[in-house]
Write an enzyme that holds these catalytic residues in place. Structure first.
Site, PDB file in Angstrom:
ATOM      1  N   HIS A 198       3.590   4.663   2.762  1.00  0.00           N
ATOM      2  CA  HIS A 198       4.797   4.263   3.487  1.00  0.00           C
ATOM      3  C   HIS A 198       6.041   4.900   2.880  1.00  0.00           C
ATOM      4  O   HIS A 198       7.159   4.463   3.155  1.00  0.00           O
ATOM      5  CB  HIS A 198       4.937   2.747   3.474  1.00  0.00           C
ATOM      6  CG  HIS A 198       3.774   2.019   4.044  1.00  0.00           C
ATOM      7  ND1 HIS A 198       3.313   2.252   5.326  1.00  0.00           N
ATOM      8  CD2 HIS A 198       2.948   1.078   3.512  1.00  0.00           C
ATOM      9  CE1 HIS A 198       2.268   1.471   5.563  1.00  0.00           C
ATOM     10  NE2 HIS A 198       2.020   0.762   4.476  1.00  0.00           N
TER      11      HIS A 198
ATOM     12  N   GLY B 164       0.812  -1.197   0.000  1.00  0.00           N
ATOM     13  CA  GLY B 164       0.000   0.000   0.000  1.00  0.00           C
ATOM     14  C   GLY B 164       0.849   1.252   0.000  1.00  0.00           C
ATOM     15  O   GLY B 164       1.960   1.271   0.526  1.00  0.00           O
TER      16      GLY B 164
ATOM     17  N   HIS C   2       0.200   0.569   9.781  1.00  0.00           N
ATOM     18  CA  HIS C   2      -1.109   1.011   9.292  1.00  0.00           C
ATOM     19  C   HIS C   2      -1.977   1.520  10.443  1.00  0.00           C
ATOM     20  O   HIS C   2      -3.164   1.755  10.266  1.00  0.00           O
ATOM     21  CB  HIS C   2      -1.838  -0.131   8.586  1.00  0.00           C
ATOM     22  CG  HIS C   2      -1.034  -0.802   7.517  1.00  0.00           C
ATOM     23  ND1 HIS C   2      -0.345  -1.965   7.747  1.00  0.00           N
ATOM     24  CD2 HIS C   2      -0.791  -0.447   6.238  1.00  0.00           C
ATOM     25  CE1 HIS C   2       0.283  -2.313   6.632  1.00  0.00           C
ATOM     26  NE2 HIS C   2       0.033  -1.407   5.705  1.00  0.00           N
TER      27      HIS C   2
END
Length: 329
Positions: free
Chosen positions: A56, A53, A218
């Site tokens: 980051h 995802g 997350h």
């Protein structure tokens, strides 16, 4: 919510466009995809592919380049890239010697990268993988069976990238990765949560005087919430807890101190001063150090501490090899 953006739903696309515009001499965006690839692929070299995802940054696109990744698949914020996106990354990374996938241990990543592997093999591309599970905070957490993959993943990119550049074959790289990963342990903490642009509010709540140990990248829960402590006390908690999972006495180690996105370098260096002193007091010999934002969680304030035990003399050589990427310098 205050963020420098246009429409929240376009933030990943516009971020990738900005990244490739600024760094066009190093990377490009594969047309019609969210894949970032290095400009010059190396013929006959195993290609390394990672991803996950977005949110980051600089992971993972910032580590695409000579000596590290051949390509990175960038999913929506905190969401795995789809199998077709990973497949495109595999295809562009393959230069005839096969592709090794470096996967963080999250259920969505493992499922989608594994599906992409199967699709690539149907097209005649040799693919193997390693799974990074360096976070010692909790055994099972949100999105995860087993331990999470966090900042230690960057050390895997670096070591396997150098090993791939040396000409090692796919099976050899797989074996090195499988031996390397159990020697990498990470633990983090947060003092402020992250806000996902499309959500518009923090993913969890921390009081003005609270800290959470073991937080995930997350915003997944950690193992304990306490009142805010000094840097020295925070470092003591992380080092003491890491020592339960990794041998430090008379060990040569590499250390990565990683900012989670909104932690000033001033504070990272204060924490480093405390953590490195404590590691040496445990009997460790610190032969490699790295500090900065490498695996972030958007605008989360906090740090993580990664320790790699150098059980193979080649690890240090590979860590020290120069590379040409956006984020490793």
């Amino acid at each position: 919510m205050k963020k420098i953006m246009n429409a929240p739903e376009n933030i990943v696309n516009e971020m990738l466009e900005g990244l490739t515009t600024v760094h066009k001499e190093l990377v490009y965006r594969v047309p019609g995809t969210s894949v970032i690839a290095k400009v010059a692929q190396s013929a006959g070299q195993v290609g390394l592919v990672s991803g996950g995802g977005s949110g980051h940054e600089p992971a993972h696109a910032g580590f695409v380049g000579d000596g590290m990744l051949a390509a990175a698949a960038c999913g929506p914020v905190f969401t795995s890239p789809s199998p077709d996106q990973v497949l495109e990354a595999i295809k562009v990374a393959d230069s005839g010697a096969g592709v090794l996938l470096i996967i963080k241990n999250y259920s969505g990543d493992i499922m989608n990268f594994d599906m992409a592997k199967d699709l690539a093999e149907m097209e005649g591309i040799a693919v193997d993988f390693v799974i990074v599970d360096d976070d010692i905070a909790v055994e099972d957490s949100t999105y995860t069976q087993g331990r999470r993959g966090v900042a230690g993943t960057i050390l895997v990119h670096k070591i396997l990238g150098a090993a791939a550049r040396s000409g090692l074959k796919l099976a050899e790289l797989k074996a090195i990765g499988d031996a390397l990963i159990p020697n990498i342990k990470t633990l983090g903490l947060a003092i402020n949560p992250a806000t996902v642009p499309e959500v518009g509010k923090p993913g969890f709540e921390l009081g003005a005087d609270e800290i959470e140990f073991g937080i995930g990248i997350h915003g997944e829960p950690g193992y304990r919430r306490e009142k805010l402590k000094t840097s020295a006390e925070m470092a003591t908690e992380l080092v003491d807890t890491l020592e339960r999972s990794i041998s430090l006495e008379q060990q040569s180690i590499a250390v990565l101190i990683n900012g989670l996105g909104a932690t000033p370098l001033m504070e990272q260096y204060v924490f480093a001063n405390d953590a490195l002193r404590l590691l040496e007091a445990k009997g460790a010999s610190i032969v490699f150090k790295k500090l900065g934002d490498y695996m972030t969680a958007i605008d989360m304030a906090g740090v993580s501490l990664t320790v790699l035990t150098l059980t193979d003399s080649r690890y240090l050589d590979w860590l020290n090899e120069p590379v040409t990427t956006i984020a490793w310098n």
